[in-house]
Design a protein around this motif. Sequence first.
Motif, mmCIF file in Angstrom:
data_model
loop_
_atom_site.group_PDB
_atom_site.id
_atom_site.type_symbol
_atom_site.label_atom_id
_atom_site.label_comp_id
_atom_site.label_asym_id
_atom_site.label_seq_id
_atom_site.Cartn_x
_atom_site.Cartn_y
_atom_site.Cartn_z
ATOM 1 N N ALA A 125 -123.841 64.887 43.514
ATOM 2 C CA ALA A 125 -124.284 63.670 44.189
ATOM 3 C C ALA A 125 -125.793 63.501 44.063
ATOM 4 C CB ALA A 125 -123.875 63.709 45.663
ATOM 5 N N ALA A 130 -128.696 60.477 44.889
ATOM 6 C CA ALA A 130 -128.522 60.372 46.334
ATOM 7 C C ALA A 130 -129.478 61.322 47.049
ATOM 8 C CB ALA A 130 -127.082 60.693 46.713
ATOM 9 N N SER A 131 -130.115 60.841 48.097
ATOM 10 C CA SER A 131 -130.986 61.686 48.900
ATOM 11 C C SER A 131 -130.131 62.671 49.696
ATOM 12 C CB SER A 131 -131.792 60.823 49.869
ATOM 13 O OG SER A 131 -130.899 60.200 50.767
ATOM 14 N N ARG A 132 -130.785 63.664 50.288
ATOM 15 C CA ARG A 132 -130.039 64.658 51.071
ATOM 16 C C ARG A 132 -129.229 63.982 52.182
ATOM 17 N NH1 ARG A 132 -131.750 69.956 50.345
ATOM 18 N NH2 ARG A 132 -133.661 70.132 49.140
ATOM 19 N N ARG A 134 -128.082 60.911 52.262
ATOM 20 C CA ARG A 134 -126.934 60.173 51.718
ATOM 21 C C ARG A 134 -125.844 61.137 51.262
ATOM 22 N NH1 ARG A 134 -126.260 56.777 46.399
ATOM 23 N NH2 ARG A 134 -124.178 56.010 46.856
ATOM 24 N N VAL A 135 -126.252 62.259 50.676
ATOM 25 C CA VAL A 135 -125.266 63.255 50.251
ATOM 26 C C VAL A 135 -124.463 63.719 51.456
ATOM 27 C CG1 VAL A 135 -124.953 65.580 49.351
ATOM 28 C CG2 VAL A 135 -126.573 64.040 48.253
ATOM 29 N N THR A 138 -122.139 60.819 52.688
ATOM 30 C CA THR A 138 -121.094 60.289 51.816
ATOM 31 C C THR A 138 -120.233 61.369 51.165
ATOM 32 O OG1 THR A 138 -122.631 60.252 49.950
ATOM 33 C CG2 THR A 138 -122.415 58.228 51.222
ATOM 34 N N VAL A 139 -120.723 62.593 51.131
ATOM 35 C CA VAL A 139 -119.928 63.650 50.485
ATOM 36 C C VAL A 139 -119.538 64.737 51.491
ATOM 37 C CG1 VAL A 139 -119.890 65.423 48.688
ATOM 38 C CG2 VAL A 139 -120.963 63.213 48.227
ATOM 39 N N GLU B 90 -132.910 64.149 43.045
ATOM 40 C CA GLU B 90 -132.466 62.761 42.983
ATOM 41 C C GLU B 90 -133.496 61.833 42.348
ATOM 42 O OE1 GLU B 90 -132.837 64.572 45.689
ATOM 43 O OE2 GLU B 90 -133.819 63.491 47.327
ATOM 44 N N PHE B 104 -115.886 63.291 43.033
ATOM 45 C CA PHE B 104 -115.746 63.340 44.484
ATOM 46 C C PHE B 104 -114.272 63.124 44.829
ATOM 47 C CE2 PHE B 104 -120.081 61.480 43.814
ATOM 48 C CZ PHE B 104 -120.733 62.685 44.004
ATOM 49 N N HIS B 106 -112.606 62.572 47.458
ATOM 50 C CA HIS B 106 -112.186 61.623 48.486
ATOM 51 C C HIS B 106 -112.431 60.178 48.063
ATOM 52 C CE1 HIS B 106 -116.375 62.515 48.887
ATOM 53 N NE2 HIS B 106 -116.574 61.606 49.820
ATOM 54 N N MET B 107 -112.755 59.985 46.789
ATOM 55 C CA MET B 107 -113.050 58.623 46.344
ATOM 56 C C MET B 107 -112.161 58.251 45.164
ATOM 57 S SD MET B 107 -117.174 58.578 46.347
ATOM 58 C CE MET B 107 -118.122 59.315 47.664
ATOM 59 N N TYR B 115 -121.035 55.469 42.352
ATOM 60 C CA TYR B 115 -121.844 56.261 43.291
ATOM 61 C C TYR B 115 -123.323 56.275 42.917
ATOM 62 C CZ TYR B 115 -123.091 59.855 46.630
ATOM 63 O OH TYR B 115 -123.667 60.536 47.677
#
Lengths: 237, 399
Positions: A125, A130-132, A134-135, A138-139, B90, B104, B106-107, B115
Amino acid sequence: MLSSDEWAVVALSLKVALASVLASAPLALACAWLLARKTFPGKTLLDATVHLPLVLPPVVIGYALLVLFGKQGPIGGWLHAWFGVSFAFRWTGAALAAAVMGFPLMVRAMRLAIEAVPERLEWAARTLGASRVRVFATVTLPLAVPGIVVGVLLAFARSLGEFGATITFVSNIPGETQTLPLAIYGLTQSPGADAAILRLCAVSVALSMAALAASEWISRRLRGRGPAGNTREGIVA
Amino acid sequence: MIEVDFDTTFGGAGRVQANATVTDGRRSPARISARFTSQARVLALFGRSGSGKSTVINVVAGLVHADRGVVKVDGEILLDTARGIALPVERRGVGYVFQDGLLFPHMSVRQNLMYGATRGHRQPVRESGQGSVSFDEVVSLLGLERLLEQRAPTLSGGEKQRVAIGRALLSRPRLLLMDEPLASLDSGRRSEILRLIERVRDEFGLRIIYVSHSIGEVSRLADDVVLMNEGTAIACGSVEDVFSRPDLRPYTGRFEGGVLIEARAVRQDLAHVMTTYAFDGGELVAPGVDTPVGARVRMRIRARDVALATVRPQGLSIRNVLPGVVRAIEDRGGAIVEVHVTVGAETRPESVTTALPERELLSRITRQAMLEMNLSAGQPVFALIKAIAFDKRSMGFTA
């Protein structure tokens, strides 16, 4: 079946348990994440502190809360002065005692759930930008949800049964701090209340069973859909 | 340009053990150090498992901490410990295709693809400057149309890897890192994904660092290769040079000995379904007409596929007969010897006008044959290579 006084006891117990888990869940999640994912000086100490309520006599916890969160206590006095929040001999105190006692259970379940999410998925991610934060949102969080829910429900069930720390901290005041276990204890002190005791015991058993069954049902339902198979759409959208 | 120069040590308290290949039971070396620069569009990191290849790209991606070092991509500094610069993962603009896809779970496929596409701050990075990579473009290139609404765990291995590649592309990286993307696939899926990676390389024009321990994949895809051994980058150069260098044979030669040549399709014989290729040592024919005339290909000539004759043979099924001279014979005392043959010295066809040195081939023959033929250095010979020795696996297009 139950008298109105008895209904009031049940309602108070539910309110205390609900408040305790709602207030402690975010903090427990933060602790669980730190313990699962981070290495830092003092990690062992944090781990031990979180687990302390599990091994200490509840009366010690209750006394510590009385000293710290009482009106004259260092934390309680400060909270009262600045926010007008007080715990001593109030239902909020019962919720605080229940939260502290249930905290280790909640953190444990959440920590296991977070540890079960492969860290490399979080890496993937992050390479996608993705920033920490957001990770996590969302994950990690969606994948850990079953374990997190189980932790919350376990702590809820534990709160319903909390006795020692509560009676030490906020005493046994009908209508204010008298939850189910305290009410049962009070009745055992007076003769001829056997029927009432039995009724409250039956309610207690039913509530605990319901909480455990709900936890089992939810975890099975979420896990049954494959690894973290919640189908909520729009997680990323 | 990719510039990498770093050292790092594993095992320090609190550092993630990040080598993805650790699961195969080998321990990665405690100390990893690598230093190389390359202009290549596709740079391969090549070495046996546990040699530290994955760690190198993890350092490039920022997933693994480097004690000391510099990582630059096209002038942009991703890491410079001396100046206290270490961009967070990132913000490095790297796409990463992991060995096991790491979708992922769950997606849905669509959510996975989107994403990395939704972040606002990253500008489209595409050398050709034709704007950003579009969702539809990636989906159709990778053939994902029918998978979009499926959930990630229901996909097969090859499908997962296709989605992983698409997901990385849609995050608009300046650099694509691929960590053995074919390792968990069966051979059918492998060649399919390999073809897709070739198309990604050609159509999206981005830099790729490709980790592999397969000489076939590396020679098909890469321009340059970095050779890793026991945690150290021991050589960096063009694929042909590195795989032809005799001093590196102990590290490359565990894989079948041979040489790699770059050739160009010059003629097609449709009647016999054959194509003629010119290289700097002469011409070779190979079956099939799927290479367009003018296209450049890389061909691997395995030492075991090259036979030798002292006179030009008659009545022979072998299509490729290249005159040459024995340069050296490597005799390690066993039943088999390796003969280095220089071809193309006098026979260079006019179609190849480059001033490259003539090409050396490697031939593996029995010592018995060598003795009977009285082979020695300086002797003229004919190198014989069956046309069907060039199969799909030993040939790859180069852009």
